[in-house]
Design a protein around this motif. Structure first.
Motif: not given
Length: 440
Positions: A275-276, A278-279, A281-282, A325, A422
């Motif tokens: 995930l990025a 900034s996501d 859901d990190w 990323q 996801r």
């Protein structure tokens, strides 16, 4: 007795207040002030690093970083190192795959006295390294020889061969495919002017990120910022390239890519896109990977690969970041005759977690570990400043660490299962095997 459990309050996150300050000269920085120990650490960095090395000049940024403490101003390499040693200052620079960083740690004097205060000398020597590096021919050749030896040593075993092939095959035709420290061939041919140019690309006020932790006041830090960085060029910083699409063929279709190495064991590097940074859901993704691959003997992969089948001494994976990323990276080593079985188990557990997610107990245990281990990361001012710098480079807010326990505590099994589906992509999971694998 009540049949309900009283839940203990979540542990606190990073408890020192992080203040965003601006020096009199306009340089922005984060400060976590703490006078409990008379030590201060500063960390600073720029985006870019090896990703900005021109083709054929791989390793230029890494060598340039190493040379910044090999003489500056009127001090040659030996005199510069003596000056650091005499004052008990730790000063270092390094260039990695997507960044160029430096920092120092220095002792402070007791309040009210300047005797024994190493901060002024640390600032002076760091400023010389940043603004007047010498790049003497003798130092260049010594660092070059050391770097060449390191590049060759990295390829002596299956693990180094697998790691190099993983990056080369995951991001082909990209700067991120290349070894950040260069190859023996690129380092041997590296012109001195290319090393100077690599330093000049980064050493500027534009794009600079700075943090500090420890025994320093806001006023002292502001003055130190201007003394350190005020004389750097104010021209635009180069833009680091984005991370391209992950291109390693997946295990599910093409099998693992094999690098033949004459060894009794295979080293496997595996991974997929993450995930990025900034996501939102990190942190849920970290819980997923803690359960699947990062929990020591409690992780699913460790249970299936080592405990039940004895295929390897250890296996693990976690989130790495490149160019902001996320990338899921893991590794395992096993006998040549058992690597095919190991990959089959890996692929099956990856798919099972993606389909089903973790249990409620697994989520609870992972959250407890991630929450409880957070304070252990801030054991000294140098580590604290370095972690704060990584948070700043990832565009976090100053209070991000303080709020982490509450965000983790709010995660439910349903939410983590949703993120599992996801995050984990069995169809994108790829691997590189270095050794003489049987059955692939």
């Amino acid at each position: 007795m009540s049949d309900t459990l009283t839940q203990a309050p979540a542990p606190a996150g990073f408890t020192l207040p992080i203040r965003e300050i601006r020096s009199p000269g306009g340089i922005s920085a984060w400060l976590a002030e703490d006078h409990s120990v008379p030590v201060v650490s500063l960390a600073w960095g720029w985006d870019g690093g090896a990703s900005l090395d021109p083709e054929g000049q791989e390793g230029a940024a890494a060598v340039a970083a190493a040379l910044l403490t090999e003489g500056a101003g009127d001090l040659n390499a030996a005199d510069f190192q003596d000056a650091l040693r005499d004052a008990g200052i730790g000063l270092s620079f390094h260039g990695d795959r997507d960044g160029f960083e430096g920092g120092f740690r220095a002792l402070r004097s007791p309040p009210g006295t300047a005797e024994g205060d190493a901060l002024p000398e640390a600032v002076r020597l760091a400023r010389l390294a940043l603004t007047a590096p010498r790049f003497d021919a003798e130092a260049v050749e010594r660092v070059r020889a050391r770097s060449i030896a390191g590049a060759r040593q990295a390829l002596e075993g299956p693990r180094g061969q697998a790691n190099r092939a993983f990056w080369a095959n995951s991001f082909p035709a990209s700067p991120y495919a290349r070894p950040p420290g260069g190859t023996a061939e690129s380092l041997a041919a590296l012109p001195a002017d290319a090393i100077r140019a690599a330093a000049a690309r980064h050493l500027r006020r534009a794009g600079l990120q700075v943090t500090a932790s420890g025994a320093i006041t806001e006023a002292e830090f502001g003055r130190a910022l201007d003394d350190l960085f005020g004389a750097l060029p104010d021209s635009d910083a180069p833009v680091a390239p984005p991370l391209p699409r992950f291109a390693l063929p997946p295990l599910a279709t093409g099998g693992a890519q094999v690098v033949t190495v004459d060894a009794p064991q295979c080293a496997v590097i595996f991974g997929q896109p993450g995930l990025a940074v900034s996501d939102p859901d990190w942190e849920a993704a970290q819980v997923v990977l803690r359960v699947l691959a990062g929990g020591g003997f409690s992780s699913r992969l460790m249970t299936e690969v080592r405990v039940k089948r004895g295929l390897s001494y250890g296996i693990g994976a976690g989130l790495d970041t490149v160019a902001r990323q996320g990338l899921i990276l893991g590794s395992v080593a096993t006998e040549n005759a058992r690597v095919a079985e190991t990959l089959t188990v890996l692929r099956a557990e990856w798919a099972r977690m993606a389909a089903e997610g973790p249990s409620e107990e697994e989520v609870r245990d992972a959250v407890a570990f991630l929450t409880g281990s957070l304070p252990l990361q801030f054991t000294d001012s140098r580590r604290t400043a370095s972690i704060l710098l990584s948070q700043r480079r990832n565009n976090r807010a100053p209070d991000w660490l303080a709020g982490r326990p509450a965000r983790l505590a709010a995660l439910t099994q349903d939410k983590v299962t949703e993120v599992s589906k996801r995050l984990l992509q069995p169809e994108a999971l790829g691997a590189v095997v270095a050794g003489k694998p049987q059955g692939l």
